[in-house]
Design a protein around this motif. Structure first.
Motif, PDB file in Angstrom:
ATOM      1  N   ASN A 131       8.978  -4.415  53.605  1.00  0.00           N
ATOM      2  CA  ASN A 131       9.652  -5.808  52.649  1.00  0.00           C
ATOM      3  C   ASN A 131      11.224  -5.958  53.460  1.00  0.00           C
ATOM      4  O   ASN A 131      11.682  -6.962  53.959  1.00  0.00           O
ATOM      5  N   HIS A 132      11.868  -4.666  53.760  1.00  0.00           N
ATOM      6  CA  HIS A 132      13.055  -4.661  54.495  1.00  0.00           C
ATOM      7  C   HIS A 132      13.031  -4.977  55.802  1.00  0.00           C
ATOM      8  O   HIS A 132      14.038  -5.894  56.367  1.00  0.00           O
ATOM      9  N   GLY A 185       6.524  -9.248  52.586  1.00  0.00           N
ATOM     10  CA  GLY A 185       5.957  -8.100  52.399  1.00  0.00           C
ATOM     11  C   GLY A 185       5.148  -7.337  53.634  1.00  0.00           C
ATOM     12  O   GLY A 185       5.108  -8.332  54.744  1.00  0.00           O
ATOM     13  N   ALA A 200       8.331  -5.752  44.925  1.00  0.00           N
ATOM     14  CA  ALA A 200       8.799  -7.110  45.531  1.00  0.00           C
ATOM     15  C   ALA A 200       7.635  -8.041  45.874  1.00  0.00           C
ATOM     16  O   ALA A 200       6.761  -7.374  46.344  1.00  0.00           O
ATOM     17  N   SER A 213      12.536  -8.782  56.104  1.00  0.00           N
ATOM     18  CA  SER A 213      13.890  -9.657  55.848  1.00  0.00           C
ATOM     19  C   SER A 213      14.853  -9.676  56.911  1.00  0.00           C
ATOM     20  O   SER A 213      15.516 -10.498  57.276  1.00  0.00           O
ATOM     21  N   HIS A 253      10.823  -1.948  46.799  1.00  0.00           N
ATOM     22  CA  HIS A 253      10.650  -2.478  47.966  1.00  0.00           C
ATOM     23  C   HIS A 253       9.807  -1.875  48.939  1.00  0.00           C
ATOM     24  O   HIS A 253      10.318  -0.460  49.125  1.00  0.00           O
ATOM     25  N   VAL A 309      20.284  -5.568  47.438  1.00  0.00           N
ATOM     26  CA  VAL A 309      19.812  -5.622  48.788  1.00  0.00           C
ATOM     27  C   VAL A 309      20.565  -6.255  49.791  1.00  0.00           C
ATOM     28  O   VAL A 309      20.025  -6.106  50.991  1.00  0.00           O
TER      29      VAL A 309
END
Length: 222
Positions: A176-177, A10, A4, A180, A172, A205
């Motif tokens: 990344n998670h 990131g 990603a 977000s 990911h 996602v």
């Protein structure tokens, strides 16, 4: 598998103090230590506290047995939420596969990704699977010590919709998670008294985002 974009949240994005995000406390363990009896996951038939969820996640992380890459094909359920959080804790790369895919598409994805195990609710033609319920194992009776998760560690592989061709596998990281989730938490003021309806599948996602942001904010997944 393509990573990603780091420009979209990131692990190298600077923190509020100008430093890169290096590690993240395991959010379920953190909530279980701070608010063990608060609701973490609610269904029409039962509600699990953060302590309950932490023990189940710990059992599932042990049941994964150090596997590096696993796939899962199952409808959204509390057990599937546990698997997502167990993969986050254990460092297992999780590949959720769409329930809409026919058996040949599933077999193709499995062949391309070099997986150690496939968990599923039902048997798949030509694919050796393990029952999803086997991950629950024997839950510990106590909350363990804090766990730090490397932000740059791979966490999930989610396939694109395939609307313009064959679905593409996108990698990911934990970071990344987390970035977000933090963005949504800040904008919508998600907190410990919040509840979020998990109305998206966990092979998207969007569905994974519900689970991660609730764990970070201490909100209940419904």
């Amino acid at each position: 598998v393509r990573p990603a974009s780091r420009r979209r949240g990131g692990p190298v994005r600077p923190s509020a103090r100008g430093r890169a995000l290096v590690t993240v406390p395991d959010p379920v363990r953190q909530q279980a230590g701070a608010r063990p009896e608060a609701p973490a996951l609610a269904t029409p038939s039962a509600t699990w506290s953060w302590a309950d969820l932490d023990r189940r996640v710990d059992a599932a992380a042990r049941a994964l047995g150090g596997r590096e890459r696993v796939a899962v094909r199952a409808e959204t359920s509390p057990v599937l939420v546990v698997l997502v959080l167990a993969a986050l804790r254990s460092g297992t790369l999780l590949v959720p596969l769409s329930m809409r895919w026919a058996a040949p598409a599933v077999a193709d994805a499995l062949a391309r990704l070099g997986l150690d195990a496939v968990y599923a609710e039902a048997e798949l033609s030509g694919v050796e699977t393990a029952p999803l319920a086997a991950l629950l194992g024997t839950a510990s009776s106590t909350v363990g010590p804090a766990v730090d998760l490397p932000a740059d560690r791979p966490f999930t592989v989610v396939h694109t919709s395939g609307s313009t061709g064959a679905p593409k596998a996108v990698l990911h990281t934990v970071g990344n998670h987390v970035w977000s989730a933090r963005g949504v938490i800040d904008v919508l003021s998600v907190g410990a008294e919040s509840r979020w309806l998990l109305d998206l599948p966990l092979y998207h996602v969007g569905g994974l985002g519900v689970v991660v942001r609730c764990a970070l904010a201490g909100a209940a997944v419904v």
